[in-house]
Design an enzyme around this catalytic site. Structure first.
Site, PDB file in Angstrom:
ATOM      1  N   ASP A  50      37.046  65.487  73.630  1.00 13.26           N
ATOM      2  CA  ASP A  50      37.371  64.089  73.926  1.00 13.26           C
ATOM      3  C   ASP A  50      36.332  63.520  74.889  1.00 13.26           C
ATOM      4  OD1 ASP A  50      39.553  64.809  72.560  1.00 13.26           O
ATOM      5  OD2 ASP A  50      41.023  64.340  74.133  1.00 13.26           O
ATOM      6  N   TYR A  53      33.175  62.689  73.112  1.00 12.23           N
ATOM      7  CA  TYR A  53      33.395  61.481  72.319  1.00 12.23           C
ATOM      8  C   TYR A  53      33.317  60.253  73.229  1.00 12.23           C
ATOM      9  CZ  TYR A  53      35.461  57.889  69.445  1.00 12.23           C
ATOM     10  OH  TYR A  53      35.664  56.724  68.767  1.00 12.23           O
ATOM     11  N   ASP A  54      33.993  60.343  74.353  1.00 10.47           N
ATOM     12  CA  ASP A  54      34.009  59.221  75.303  1.00 10.47           C
ATOM     13  C   ASP A  54      32.613  58.860  75.778  1.00 10.47           C
ATOM     14  OD1 ASP A  54      36.557  58.561  75.328  1.00 10.47           O
ATOM     15  OD2 ASP A  54      37.054  59.413  77.292  1.00 10.47           O
ATOM     16  N   SER A  99      60.930  48.003  47.281  1.00  8.41           N
ATOM     17  CA  SER A  99      61.435  49.229  47.888  1.00  8.41           C
ATOM     18  C   SER A  99      61.808  50.199  46.776  1.00  8.41           C
ATOM     19  CB  SER A  99      62.614  48.935  48.804  1.00  8.41           C
ATOM     20  OG  SER A  99      63.632  48.367  48.040  1.00  8.41           O
ATOM     21  N   LEU A 100      62.231  51.379  47.150  1.00 11.43           N
ATOM     22  CA  LEU A 100      62.526  52.404  46.142  1.00 11.43           C
ATOM     23  C   LEU A 100      64.026  52.588  46.004  1.00 11.43           C
ATOM     24  CD1 LEU A 100      59.984  55.143  47.308  1.00 11.43           C
ATOM     25  CD2 LEU A 100      59.759  53.639  45.325  1.00 11.43           C
ATOM     26  N   GLU A 130      55.756  63.580  46.947  1.00 14.18           N
ATOM     27  CA  GLU A 130      55.117  63.553  48.275  1.00 14.18           C
ATOM     28  C   GLU A 130      56.143  63.176  49.324  1.00 14.18           C
ATOM     29  OE1 GLU A 130      52.533  60.564  46.783  1.00 14.18           O
ATOM     30  OE2 GLU A 130      53.450  58.979  47.985  1.00 14.18           O
ATOM     31  N   LYS A 132      58.395  61.329  52.055  1.00 17.51           N
ATOM     32  CA  LYS A 132      58.790  59.952  52.329  1.00 17.51           C
ATOM     33  C   LYS A 132      58.706  59.803  53.848  1.00 17.51           C
ATOM     34  CE  LYS A 132      62.314  56.495  51.294  1.00 17.51           C
ATOM     35  NZ  LYS A 132      62.322  55.865  52.585  1.00 17.51           N
ATOM     36  N   ARG A 153      55.680  44.611  56.277  1.00 19.52           N
ATOM     37  CA  ARG A 153      56.318  44.416  54.976  1.00 19.52           C
ATOM     38  C   ARG A 153      56.970  43.042  54.889  1.00 19.52           C
ATOM     39  NH1 ARG A 153      61.137  44.896  52.425  1.00 19.52           N
ATOM     40  NH2 ARG A 153      61.060  45.719  50.318  1.00 19.52           N
ATOM     41  N   GLU A 191      52.398  53.923  55.579  1.00 18.14           N
ATOM     42  CA  GLU A 191      53.453  53.969  56.583  1.00 18.14           C
ATOM     43  C   GLU A 191      52.845  54.291  57.939  1.00 18.14           C
ATOM     44  OE1 GLU A 191      56.225  53.458  54.877  1.00 18.14           O
ATOM     45  OE2 GLU A 191      57.859  53.915  56.273  1.00 18.14           O
ATOM     46  N   LYS A 315      57.140  60.286  42.021  1.00 24.54           N
ATOM     47  CA  LYS A 315      56.458  59.230  41.278  1.00 24.54           C
ATOM     48  C   LYS A 315      55.968  59.777  39.939  1.00 24.54           C
ATOM     49  CE  LYS A 315      54.948  57.068  45.569  1.00 24.54           C
ATOM     50  NZ  LYS A 315      53.884  56.782  46.523  1.00 24.54           N
ATOM     51  N   LYS A 339      66.563  61.295  49.204  1.00 26.47           N
ATOM     52  CA  LYS A 339      66.842  61.223  50.642  1.00 26.47           C
ATOM     53  C   LYS A 339      67.440  62.525  51.155  1.00 26.47           C
ATOM     54  CE  LYS A 339      67.389  57.428  52.614  1.00 26.47           C
ATOM     55  NZ  LYS A 339      66.609  56.649  53.581  1.00 26.47           N
ATOM     56  N   CYS A 433      78.125  61.337  95.963  1.00 29.02           N
ATOM     57  CA  CYS A 433      77.623  62.480  95.189  1.00 29.02           C
ATOM     58  C   CYS A 433      78.795  63.298  94.644  1.00 29.02           C
ATOM     59  CB  CYS A 433      76.738  63.355  96.075  1.00 29.02           C
ATOM     60  SG  CYS A 433      76.198  64.861  95.264  1.00 29.02           S
ATOM     61  N   CYS A 451      71.393  61.176  95.508  1.00 27.08           N
ATOM     62  CA  CYS A 451      72.027  61.780  96.666  1.00 27.08           C
ATOM     63  C   CYS A 451      70.875  62.216  97.558  1.00 27.08           C
ATOM     64  CB  CYS A 451      72.841  62.995  96.222  1.00 27.08           C
ATOM     65  SG  CYS A 451      73.277  64.066  97.591  1.00 27.08           S
TER      66      CYS A 451
HETATM   67  S1  IVH Z   1      55.969  54.214  47.471  1.00 22.84           S
HETATM   68  C1  IVH Z   1      56.198  50.541  44.862  1.00 22.84           C
HETATM   69  N1  IVH Z   1      55.605  56.382  48.902  1.00 22.84           N
HETATM   70  O1  IVH Z   1      59.837  54.044  51.695  1.00 22.84           O
HETATM   71  C2  IVH Z   1      56.277  51.798  45.601  1.00 22.84           C
HETATM   72  N2  IVH Z   1      56.984  54.675  49.802  1.00 22.84           N
HETATM   73  O2  IVH Z   1      62.169  52.180  50.104  1.00 22.84           O
HETATM   74  C3  IVH Z   1      56.109  51.628  47.046  1.00 22.84           C
HETATM   75  N3  IVH Z   1      57.821  55.182  52.059  1.00 22.84           N
HETATM   76  O3  IVH Z   1      59.113  50.636  51.508  1.00 22.84           O
HETATM   77  C4  IVH Z   1      56.622  52.684  47.879  1.00 22.84           C
HETATM   78  N4  IVH Z   1      56.863  57.130  52.258  1.00 22.84           N
HETATM   79  O4  IVH Z   1      58.041  52.017  53.376  1.00 22.84           O
HETATM   80  C5  IVH Z   1      56.220  55.186  48.831  1.00 22.84           C
HETATM   81  N5  IVH Z   1      55.162  58.344  50.060  1.00 22.84           N
HETATM   82  C6  IVH Z   1      55.749  57.147  49.993  1.00 22.84           C
HETATM   83  C7  IVH Z   1      56.542  56.655  51.043  1.00 22.84           C
HETATM   84  C8  IVH Z   1      57.151  55.399  50.901  1.00 22.84           C
HETATM   85  C9  IVH Z   1      57.638  56.234  52.848  1.00 22.84           C
HETATM   86  C10 IVH Z   1      58.665  54.021  52.406  1.00 22.84           C
HETATM   87  C11 IVH Z   1      58.035  52.683  52.143  1.00 22.84           C
HETATM   88  C12 IVH Z   1      58.952  51.978  51.205  1.00 22.84           C
HETATM   89  C13 IVH Z   1      60.222  52.743  51.363  1.00 22.84           C
HETATM   90  C14 IVH Z   1      60.971  52.777  50.069  1.00 22.84           C
END
Ligand code: IVH
Length: 692
Positions: A50, A53-54, A99-100, A130, A132, A153, A191, A315, A339, A433, A451
């Site tokens: 570090d 780098y600094d 959202s998903l 992958e 979440k 978002r 994210e 996906k 989830k 106390c 105290c």
């Molecule tokens: S894909 C159209 N991939 O989860 C597809 N989302 O409700 C867009 N999130 O709003 C989302 N990790 O904020 C995707 N590996 C990941 C993710 C991810 C976290 C969040 C993201 C999204 C929410 C889904």
């Protein structure tokens, strides 16, 4: 992102620049700094310290200060934001952020797979799975290789522009080689997260300042995106994973890169461009059964990750297939979130206990109806101080949401007032106390009640528990229970007596066989040789945590050197502010503390800093900075001379600086230093005289 030759070349240039600051050339310096940022923040495999780098970063600032016309938007210096009180403009996303849909078990995943197969008219589908990431989602737009904007978002259609804050995240590159892939413009999603370590560190700092800690890393990340001051964002040490390309346009005549045919390819492309994409975390799986098994297995791994995830995202890998399936009005049909079991639970706040700590601080501890979260039963959670209870409006009998994220300390997220029955009671803080009945006091600037009775038995015991604890003197096999027991039996009344225990008597106690007595004896003996910083920390000086103890130890030779240091000298140490300096000063001006230290010295404890740099320390505790071109010494040589004498090199001009050594053609640093009266501005010749 960088191949072997490039790495070797960049490393060679780095070393050359470090050794010969006169060789530095701006474009190469920027490349070198970008490379080290990438190694540190994306790959997590840094090649330089570090400190180094600094030093290079300061060189960049110097060159740019002298040639402002050469500052480019992707210069590492341009992350540093100072636009206080930013306004956030609302801007539409190029493509709405959907959202998903969520799934929770094998049935949900099988349903998803069945519908996808029907829609695609296929017998089998390949998936990319992958993490979440549990943070706050962002969208970034790059144009002509440069980051041009970053948005939250928002409502999915439009978000707020937060570019300056996003630039504080070092794993997000300010420029990327888009054009070399034939791409003109690209919008990507990701994210922002806070690692568990950064979250813990940040909360420790809040607690030290008596501010209420944040409930979880997600809140900490999300709360930072719209902060008015980008510096505060930088302090949070955030990170970002980029997992989705939502839109791109090609340069005239360019063809779509092959990698952009599949999701896994796009993660690879993002990684190659310098993003922290889940390139290593992703898993390609050829059928839904494999996906289901992977989800089950991965949930068990959750606690071993350095950051929080709340599930996995599945996906469909093939982009043509994704397009064919399209989306509903809310979610894509080609992806689903799996989830994990929630880390939150609701329970009843049944009682409050007020515990007295080693500094006399009285901490309210919530006693909860026991509840299991993530495999652990939680029945007791700290509520920190009176403010915290008031702010969250916690009452006895309340239903509360609690959260335990991995190895992070459980927290009360909030109470649920809507389910109150009317029998809940306001929590009254005691006025005396709970252990010794002394009147509690609260300083104006503090949030805790204390105290202040030095003979309070709770404090005496807690101080000893702290003294032997793992991060302090680390006397193994001397747990809390033993300290309490020995204290109650009158075998142990104060810290020096830890080293004068009557082991014959202890050997006669129930549960103390020869082996455990021998172990305890050996552990106590071994602790005498602990490094100095551990002793400093073990003394329990208010506001002196482990890091501060290390800094202090590195600046002195013998612990009693601290008796002679003034508040100003103490404040010149890194991370030591007014409050900490005052507290150290106070501690070393009290006779009883000096008597304690001398007693420990007589008992054979190490009092000396064995780090070679500080020994010959005629510059110990002093901070230096060099500016301009030195004519007799090389910059690196001069800096090494300071460090060899126990001094420190600072990275910029601040009130902590003691000496600014001015060479030829000095610029903005000199001007800045002139405005701070306490800084001594000296020439190179003066410096040579000083170190003689
Ligand atoms: S894909 C159209 N991939 O989860 C597809 N989302 O409700 C867009 N999130 O709003 C989302 N990790 O904020 C995707 N590996 C990941 C993710 C991810 C976290 C969040 C993201 C999204 C929410 C889904």
């Amino acid at each position: 992102m960088y191949n072997k030759e490039q790495i070797q070349e960049l490393q060679a240039v780095t070393q050359d620049f470090l050794k010969n600051p006169h060789h530095i050339e701006l474009t190469a310096l920027k490349q070198v700094l970008q490379f080290h940022e990438y190694q540190y923040y994306v790959v997590a495999n840094p090649f330089i310290s570090d400190f180094e780098y600094d030093r290079l970063f300061q060189q960049l600032l110097q060159i740019e200060a002298a040639h402002p016309d050469l500052i480019s938007a992707d210069s590492p210096s341009q992350r540093v934001g100072n636009s206080l009180n930013q306004q956030f403009e609302t801007l539409p996303h190029l493509v709405p952020m959907l959202s998903l849909e969520n799934s929770y078990d094998a049935d949900d995943l099988n349903d998803f797979d069945r519908k996808a197969k029907e829609g695609a008219q296929l017998d089998n589908i390949n998936y990319c799975v992958e993490p979440k990431f549990d943070g706050a989602s962002i969208s970034l737009v790059y144009e002509n290789d440069m980051l041009v904007r970053a948005c939250t978002r928002g409502d999915g259609v439009a978000g707020e522009e937060i570019t300056q804050n996003i630039k504080q995240i070092r794993s997000i590159p300010l420029s990327i080689p888009l054009s070399s892939y034939g791409i003109l413009q690209m919008e990507i999603r990701g994210e922002v997260i806070m690692s568990k370590k950064s979250f813990d560190d940040f909360n420790q700092k809040l607690i030290a300042k008596q501010l209420p800690p944040l409930a979880n890393p997600r809140n900490a990340a999300a709360g930072s995106l719209r902060m008015k001051d980008p510096k505060e964002v930088a302090d949070r040490n955030l990170d970002a994973f980029i997992y989705h390309i939502s839109f791109y346009t090609l340069q005239a005549g360019a063809k779509t890169p092959d990698l952009l045919k599949t999701h896994s390819g796009s993660l690879e492309l993002l990684w190659n461009m310098g993003f922290r994409s889940p390139q290593k975390e992703k898993k390609l799986i050829s059928n839904i059964e494999g996906v289901i098994q992977f989800c089950k297995d991965f949930e068990l791994e959750r606690d071993h990750l350095p950051y929080e995830i709340d599930g996995l995202v599945i996906k469909i890998n093939d982009f043509a297939l994704q397009e064919k399936l399209g989306m509903t009005s809310h979610h894509p049909r080609w992806a689903i979130a799996y989830k994990f079991k929630a880390r939150q639970a609701t329970t009843i706040l049944e009682n409050v206990e007020f515990q007295v700590g080693r500094t006399g601080a009285v901490t309210p501890v919530a006693k909860l109806q026991p509840v299991a979260i993530g495999g652990v039963t939680v029945s007791s959670i700290s509520m920190h101080n009176e403010e915290y209870i008031k702010e969250k409006d916690l009452r006895l009998g309340d239903t509360v949401i609690i959260e335990r994220a991995g190895d992070v300390i459980p927290q009360i997220v909030q109470s649920i007032p809507s389910v109150r029955k009317g029998t809940e009671k306001i929590i009254e803080f005691p006025s005396t106390c709970p252990v010794c009945d002394y009147i509690l006091e609260k300083e104006e600037t503090e949030a805790v009640w204390r105290c202040n009775n030095p003979a309070c038995s709770a404090q005496i015991v807690e101080r000893m528990i702290h003294f032997v604890s793992k991060d302090a003197m680390d006397i193994k096999s001397f747990g809390d229970a033993n300290i309490r027991k020995f204290y109650e039996l009158g075998l142990l009344k104060n810290i020096p007596q830890i080293y004068q225990l009557d082991f014959t008597q202890i050997g006669q106690l129930e549960g103390f066989g020869k082996k455990s007595v021998d172990n305890l004896m050996a552990a106590i003996e071994a602790s005498k040789q602990q490094p100095l910083y551990r002793l400093i920390y073990a003394l329990g000086i208010r506001y002196v945590g482990e890091t501060t103890a290390k800094t202090i130890a590195s600046q002195i030779h013998h612990i009693l050197d601290l008796v002679a240091l003034t508040e100003e000298q103490l404040q010149s140490f890194e991370d030591v502010g007014v409050k900490v300096a005052k507290s150290i000063r106070q501690y070393f001006s009290e006779e009883k503390n000096i008597t304690l230290i001398k007693a420990l010295e007589n008992l054979g404890l190490n009092m000396i800093q064995t780090n070679a740099t500080a020994i010959d320390g005629n510059l110990a505790g002093l901070n230096f900075l060099f500016t301009g071109t030195l004519t007799q010494l090389k910059r690196a040589e001069a800096e090494a001379m300071v460090e060899a004498r126990g001094g420190h090199i600072l990275s910029g001009v601040s009130s902590k600086l003691n000496y600014l050594v001015v060479g030829e053609d000095a610029g903005s640093k000199l001007e800045k230093a002139k405005k701070i009266a306490s800084i001594k501005i000296i020439s190179e010749a003066d410096f040579i005289e000083l170190v003689k």
